[in-house]
Structures are given as structure tokens and as C-alpha cells.
Design an enzyme around this catalytic site. Structure first.
Site, PDB file in Angstrom:
ATOM      1  N   LYS A   1     -15.837 -11.221 116.901  1.00  0.00           N
ATOM      2  CA  LYS A   1     -15.572  -9.782 116.915  1.00  0.00           C
ATOM      3  C   LYS A   1     -16.564  -9.094 117.844  1.00  0.00           C
ATOM      4  CE  LYS A   1     -16.826  -6.061 114.783  1.00  0.00           C
ATOM      5  NZ  LYS A   1     -16.626  -5.095 115.873  1.00  0.00           N
TER       6      LYS A   1
ATOM      7  N   GLY B   1     -27.021  -7.687 115.267  1.00  0.00           N
ATOM      8  CA  GLY B   1     -26.847  -6.242 115.113  1.00  0.00           C
ATOM      9  C   GLY B   1     -27.989  -5.683 114.297  1.00  0.00           C
TER      10      GLY B   1
ATOM     11  N   GLU C   1     -29.439 -12.164 113.653  1.00  0.00           N
ATOM     12  CA  GLU C   1     -30.356 -11.692 114.710  1.00  0.00           C
ATOM     13  C   GLU C   1     -30.365 -10.174 114.598  1.00  0.00           C
ATOM     14  OE1 GLU C   1     -32.176 -13.390 116.649  1.00  0.00           O
ATOM     15  OE2 GLU C   1     -31.304 -15.394 116.703  1.00  0.00           O
TER      16      GLU C   1
ATOM     17  N   CYS D   1     -33.025  -5.264 121.423  1.00  0.00           N
ATOM     18  CA  CYS D   1     -33.639  -5.538 120.114  1.00  0.00           C
ATOM     19  C   CYS D   1     -35.111  -5.892 120.264  1.00  0.00           C
ATOM     20  CB  CYS D   1     -32.892  -6.665 119.420  1.00  0.00           C
ATOM     21  SG  CYS D   1     -32.733  -8.119 120.457  1.00  0.00           S
TER      22      CYS D   1
ATOM     23  N   GLU E   1     -36.448   1.578 114.276  1.00  0.00           N
ATOM     24  CA  GLU E   1     -35.856   1.221 115.563  1.00  0.00           C
ATOM     25  C   GLU E   1     -35.110   2.442 116.116  1.00  0.00           C
ATOM     26  OE1 GLU E   1     -32.685  -1.702 115.506  1.00  0.00           O
ATOM     27  OE2 GLU E   1     -33.722  -2.797 117.088  1.00  0.00           O
TER      28      GLU E   1
END
Ligand code: NAD
Length: 508
Positions: free
Chosen positions: A183, A237, A259, A293, A394
């Protein structure tokens, strides 16, 4: 990029393109212009079910898991060659869909995607046999470990490196003999779909081995994470979504690789080459517009160098060129979406409210010809305390927090004071000293005098809430295998008798 069928895609299930079961599509945009780039079929949970069944059949009764490793190697190399042959189309499509500068997509993302695929092609041929020590206890036997593919892998990727993330998922899964339902992210599905189109046209994979189901994450991603026909979920994500995926996957005890997010520190050591460190720290945070990230979003600087280093950072940050992402001279393009730009603006407002000092940037950039595009200036805050939300959460945009430290021990403590643990950079002339610092940092990757380089052979992943498991190299390949111990009794009938006698000593 004029061909319309390049930009309009269906779902790809069981080796065929098809509409979604309810016929719905969603629009995909170009952030620099706001124009619609194409329309993509929006999968339903019924489509996910069909895709999983196709992948299940391809795994349970298809040739792929039993294809000789050398043949799988050739197929993966052929996919890498396809990426190389279409580098400019991939790069332009990625830039238009993501907003990342062409200089990055053309010279980094696309060649790197081909290279990662090629390395997994090589690894596919690695014999999955591991001998175990000889033993005569309780009988002479030959023991070895055999690696099996896990089965059907549900793979969910984010929007920030769409092609690379797709390769990072499918390459190890296919190399090990698994089948895949992928996806892509709804903002940026186009390069993954284009890759599947090329693979399909070249007839490289048996039907059902690779399926792709774009659609809303909360529905399609969740359906994949909880589907009983999926054996492993691999997700890249945010940490919040990762937590939800782990919960959904737990019902059927799926294998899980996560991750997740990061808040990586860049530690400038007292002996650092400041010119090198200035460029490096800015590259660490502003590459891909801060939408990485592993971005080095917290810069730890000795108090004694603080003012000088800030001056250097600000001067250099102001020289970065924001502009048309398709222009090779551009350093930073627009962010992926208006929504992302608003999130970043909220964090900038929060940083000011928390008492951090804004020394450059902090607002929308006015780029002539791109007035509506979500550009945010490269932004630097100083006087940041590590416990501020600005330094803990973040942001996923071009925002750097500079935090002063007294001693190297303090710097290490500050670096580790985060619930993330993805990456870190150490800037120093003393390599031995930098390695000692690296050993004490609680992160999955440490770059010394560098940042961002995610090598195809090097394990990549997070400590703490940055994830579970590792991608890339042998570690990444193993994460797509089950471990099977095979025991061969070399004494044949006698060992069974020995065991029986040992268990029942009094029985004649
Ligand atoms: P996100 O978590 O919002 O979405 C990631 C993917 O999950 C998308 O495909 C999305 O559609 C899907 N999704 C959303 N909700 C879901 C749900 N409830 N169940 C299943 N799937 C769902 O993340 P994003 O905004 O696309 O990407 C940015 C995040 O990704 C950042 O946190 C970043 O740090 C992280 N990231 C991590 C790495 C890494 O290697 N550690 C690499 C790139 C990005």
C-alpha cells in the site's frame, strides 16, 4: 510526462490492472503547482481481500517461493535495470508528486533505488543454509538452519521517499521468496505504480507475487495489518500509526517490522571542523525539506562554540535556494502538502511560545511563480531546551533546534534523552573519540562526519519508539525469513531406541 495513462492507475491484483470494487478513485496533486497529476483507484477492504487471496495463492501454490535463488537474482537485477533505464521519468514523476528537488530525485533517490534492488538481487543468491556445530549428544547428527520465506507480506509505506521506500519493502521480500501486497501513501503513490507498470509490461514476476492497493491508510493499511491471510506486516511511517499496526497485527501474531519516527541529534564535538559541520548539520536537517525520518533535527553544540556556530549556520541556511523543484539548481522545494506546511507552522509557533529564539526562517517563503505552493523557509531556533516539545516531537519540516551543552558526557545524555532512537551524527576530527561517543548513543545508525547515507548492506532501523527490526543487507533479508532447524539423525534407528530407553529405564 505527457502520457495520460502514465498518471492514471488502477489497482494491480493477481497480475492484472483493475478498478476498485466500488469504482472510486482519488486525485494525486503536484505540490509546486497545486495541479492534479493523475487519478488512482481507491481500494476497498474487499479489494484488499482479493489482493491477499491472490498473494496467498501465489505463495501457497505458485512457483515463486521455490524459484531457484539464482533465477530470483536475475529477476531482481532486471527490475533494477528497468529503474536505471527509466531514471529520468522516475525522477521527474517523483519530483512533481513529492515536491523534492530534481537534483535529489535524479542523482540520489532513483539511482539509490536501483542500487538497493540490485544488492537484494545479489543477496537472493545467498544460500539460506547455516551449518550448526557437530554433535554426538545424545546421538550423532547433522544439524543446520534453513531459511524459508515467511509468506504473504503486507507492506505499507509513507509519502516522503516514495520510490525508495517501495524498493526497501519489496526488494528483500521478493529476494527471500515471499509474495507482497503493497500500500503506497495516498499523497505520493505514482512512482510505485509506475514501477509496477514497468514490471508488469516486462512480464518479470508470476501473477499474484506483487500486488498494489492504493487507498486510505486508516482503512486499507488497517485491513492489511489485521488480515488473517497476511503473515508479516512491514510498515514505515509515524510512531502513532506503527503502534496501531502492531496492535492490529497481534491478533494473528504476525511478524512485524516497524520503521518509525525520529528526532535525531547532530552532535558537534568541541574539536569539529566547523565548516564541514555547518554544511553537514544543515544537510542533516534540511535534505528533503526536513521530511526525513532520520533528519538531524536537534543540533547539540558546545557552549563555547555556540555563538560562532549559530552565525555560520544562519549564514549558510540563508544561502539555500528555494524554488521550482524541477530546476536542478534548487536546494529545497515545497513541502508535500498544505496540511504538512500547516503542521510545521504550528510547531514554529509552539517553539516561540516555549521560549526558543528564532534566528532565521520561521515563515512561508515567497517563491515567484509558485505563490500557492507550501514552501517553508529553512528555520533555525536557538536557546532550545531538550525537554521542550520543539526538541522532543517529530516536526517533519525544515526546522532545526540548536541546544548548547557543557561536556561531551552532557551531550551524550541530551542526545539519548528522547523516546526516539533512529539515527545520530557526530561531527569531529577525532575519529577514535567519535567512535567512543557513537558506542554510547542509543540509536540504530550513527554517522560520523556524514548524515542520511542509508547503505544497502547496512542494517537500518530504530532503538526505542523508532521501531522494531532492521531493514537492508543480510539483516533486512533475514527479516523476511522464518528460521527452520533441520536435524538429521546419522545413526538412524538407534537414536530412537536410545531415547526410549533413557525415558523408560526400568522397562525391559
Ligand atoms: P503515516 O504513519 O501517517 O502513514 C504511513 C503509511 O501508513 C501511509 O501509507 C498511510 O496511508 C498508512 N496509514 C495511515 N494510518 C494507518 C492505519 N491506521 N493503519 C495502517 N496504515 C495506516 O506516516 P507519513 O506521514 O506517511 O510519513 C511520515 C512518518 O514516517 C514520519 O513519522 C517519519 O519519521 C516516518 N518514516 C520513518 C522511516 C524509517 O525508516 N524509520 C522512513 C520514512 C518515514
Amino acid at each position: 510526462m505527457s502520457s495520460t495513462d502514465l498518471l492514471n492507475f488502477g489497482l494491480y491484483i493477481d497480475g492484472r490492472w483493475c478498478d476498485s470494487s466500488d469504482g472510486k478513485t482519488f486525485a494525486v496533486y503536484e505540490p509546486a503547482t497545486g495541479n492534479v497529476l493523475g487519478h488512482v483507484a481507491s481500494a476497498t477492504t474487499a479489494d484488499v481481500d482479493r489482493a491477499v487471496k491472490a498473494a496467498r495463492a501465489a505463495f501457497d501454490s505458485g512457483p515463486w517461493p521455490h524459484t531457484p535463488p539464482a533465477e530470483r537474482t536475475q529477476i531482481l537485477q532486471a527490475i533494477a535495470n528497468l529503474i536505471d533505464e527509466h531514471t529520468s521519468e522516475f525522477a521527474e514523476l517523483e519530483t512533481r508528486n513529492l515536491g523534492a528537488p530534481l537534483r535529489k530525485t535524479l542523482y540520489v533517490d532513483v539511482p539509490w533505488a536501483a542500487e538497493h534492488m540490485r544488492v537484494f538481487g545479489d543477496l537472493a543468491r545467498t544460500h539460506p543454509y547455516e551449518p550448526l556445530p557437530w554433535t554426538d549428544m545424545p546421538t550423532v547428527s547433522w544439524n543446520f538452519v534453513w531459511r524459508d520465506p515467511i509468506g504473504v507480506c503486507g507492506q505499507i509505506v509513507p509519502w516522503n521517499y516514495p520510490l525508495l521506500m517501495t524498493i526497501w519493502k519489496i526488494a528483500p521480500a521478493l529476494a527471500a521468496g515471499n509474495t507482497v501486497v503493497l500500500k503506497p501513501a495516498s499523497y505520493t503513490p505514482l512512482t510505485a505504480l509506475y514501477l509496477v507498470k514497468l514490471i508488469d509490461e516486462a512480464g518479470l514476476l508470476p501473477k499474484g507475487v506483487l500486488n498494489i492497493v492504493p487507498g486510505p491508510g486508516g482503512v486499507i493499511g488497517s485491513a492489511l495489518a489485521e488480515h488473517p491471510g497476511v503473515d508479516k506486516v512491514s510498515f514505515t511511517g509515524s510512531t502513532d500509526t506503527g503502534r496501531e499496526i502492531m496492535r492490529l497485527a497481534s491478533n494473528t501474531i504476525k511478524r512485524v517490522t516497524l520503521e518509525l519516527g525520529g528526532k535525531s541529534p547532530s552532535l558537534v564535538m568541541p574539536d569539529a571542523d566547523l565548516e564541514l559541520a555547518t554544511d553537514g548539520v544543515l544537510f542533516g536537517v534540511f535534505f528533503n525539506g526536513g521530511q526525513s525520518c532520520e533528519a538531524g533535527t536537534r543540533c547539540l553544540v558546545p557552549e563555547s562554540l555556540h555563538s560562532e556556530f549559530i552565525e555560520r549556520l544562519v549564514a549558510r541556511a540563508r544561502s539555500l535556494r528555494l524554488g521550482d523543484p524541477l530546476d536542478l539548481a534548487t536546494d529545497q522545494g515545497p513541502l508535500v502538502s498544505e496540511a504538512q506546511a500547516r503542521t510545521v507552522e504550528e510547531y514554529i509557533a509552539l517553539g516561540k511560545a516555549e521560549g526558543a529564539r528564532l534566528v532565521t526562517g520561521g515563515k512561508r517563503a515567497n517563491v515567484p511563480g509558485f505563490e500557492k505552493a507550501p514552501f517553508i523557509e529553512p528555520t533555525i531556533f536557538t536557546d532550545v531546551r531538550n525537554d521542550m516539545r520543539l526538541a522532543q516531537e517529530e516536526i517533519f519540516g525544515p526546522v532545526l533546534s540548536v541546544i548548547p551543552y557543557r561536556t561531551v558526557t552532557d551531550a551524550i545524555e541530551l542526545a539519548n534523552a528522547s523516546h526516539y532512537g533512529l539515527g545520530a551524527a557526530v561531527w569531529s576530527r577525532d575519529i577514535q573519540g567519535a567512535i567512543e561517543v557513537a558506542k554510547r548513543l542509543r540509536t540504530g545508525t550513527i554517522w560520523i562526519n556524514d548524515h542520511h547515507l542509508v547503505l544497502p548492506h547496512a542494517p537500518f532501523g530504530g532503538y526505542k519508539q523508532s521501531g522494531i527490526g532492521r531493514e537492508h543487507g543480510l539483516h533486512g533479508l533475514m527479516a523476511y525469513t522464518e528460521t527452520k532447524h533441520i536435524h538429521v539423525d546419522l545413526m538412524q534407528k538407534r537414536s530412537g531406541k536410545l531415547w526410549w530407553d533413557a525415558l523408560l529405564p526400568d522397562v525391559e
